[in-house]
Design an enzyme around this catalytic site. Structure first.
Site: not given
Ligand code: URA
Length: 212
Positions: A107, A111, A203, A206
């Site tokens: 990202r 922008t 995430d 992760d």
């Molecule tokens: N990406 C992720 O890994 N977790 C989220 O909650 C949103 C996007």
């Protein structure tokens, strides 16, 4: 299974049980990865309904027959990096003949738009069922951009597999790509201010790669 036209929520008990274990913050990286692989195979079962079949001439102990087999060469699995790889492993175990592609997006801080940093997909996407893989459908911006790229490469028959979807992401995908059915294990409440799915699982990248 609930089935509005663009969205399938796979509410099978095995999927829901494994998803609860994945959401739990105490679940280890090792278990998280294994559960994701298992769920990906259960989601693959749903998303590959009506996929293209061919026949193979075989001989049973009794007689010869033309027996149905999946036309794996007609399928392309597209992992949206990096978390898509967690779904890819399991689906490939089920459909080893599938072709595989990768889409990498980040990202842009200014922008806020997705920018492509890697793109390698099988040729001839127009002749294939294309399954795009990304565990978390959050804002839907990167998923919608990835699908746009696949369409620009000729794909016309695309499905999207995720583990969790936010209502915002579903709406974004429906608006941008109403022709792309979504298969997910659950639809959560909302996104938080950081774009994470609530209650979600954190995430996904992760948690599956142990990078936090
Ligand atoms: N990406 C992720 O890994 N977790 C989220 O909650 C949103 C996007």
């Amino acid at each position: 299974m609930t089935e509005p036209s663009h969205l399938t929520v796979v509410d099978h008990p095995l999927v829901q049980h494994k998803l609860t274990l994945m959401r739990d913050k105490e679940t280890s990286t090792n278990s998280f990865r294994r559960l994701l692989r298992e769920i990906s195979q259960l989601l693959a079962y749903e998303i590959t309904r009506n996929m293209e079949m061919t026949t193979r001439r075989i001989e049973t102990p009794i007689q010869a027959m033309d027996s149905p087999v999946i036309d794996g060469k007609k399928l392309a699995l597209i992992s949206i990096l990096r978390a898509g790889n967690g779904l890819l492993d399991g689906v490939l175990e089920l459909i080893p003949a599938a072709r595989v592609g990768f889409v990498g997006l980040y990202r842009d801080e200014k922008t806020l738009q997705p920018v492509k940093y890697y793109y390698k997909v099988p040729s001839d996407l127009g002749n294939r069922l294309v399954i795009a893989l990304d565990p978390m459908l959050a804002t839907g911006n990167s998923s919608a951009a990835a699908i746009e790229m696949l369409k620009a490469s000729g794909a016309t028959n695309i499905r999207f597999m995720c583990l969790l979807a936010a209502p915002e992401g579903i709406a974004r995908m429906k608006e941008a790509h109403p022709d792309v059915p979504i298969v997910t294990a659950a639809v959560d409440e909302r996104l938080n201010d950081h774009g994470y799915i609530v209650p979600g699982l954190g995430d996904a990248g992760d948690r599956m790669f142990g990078t936090k």
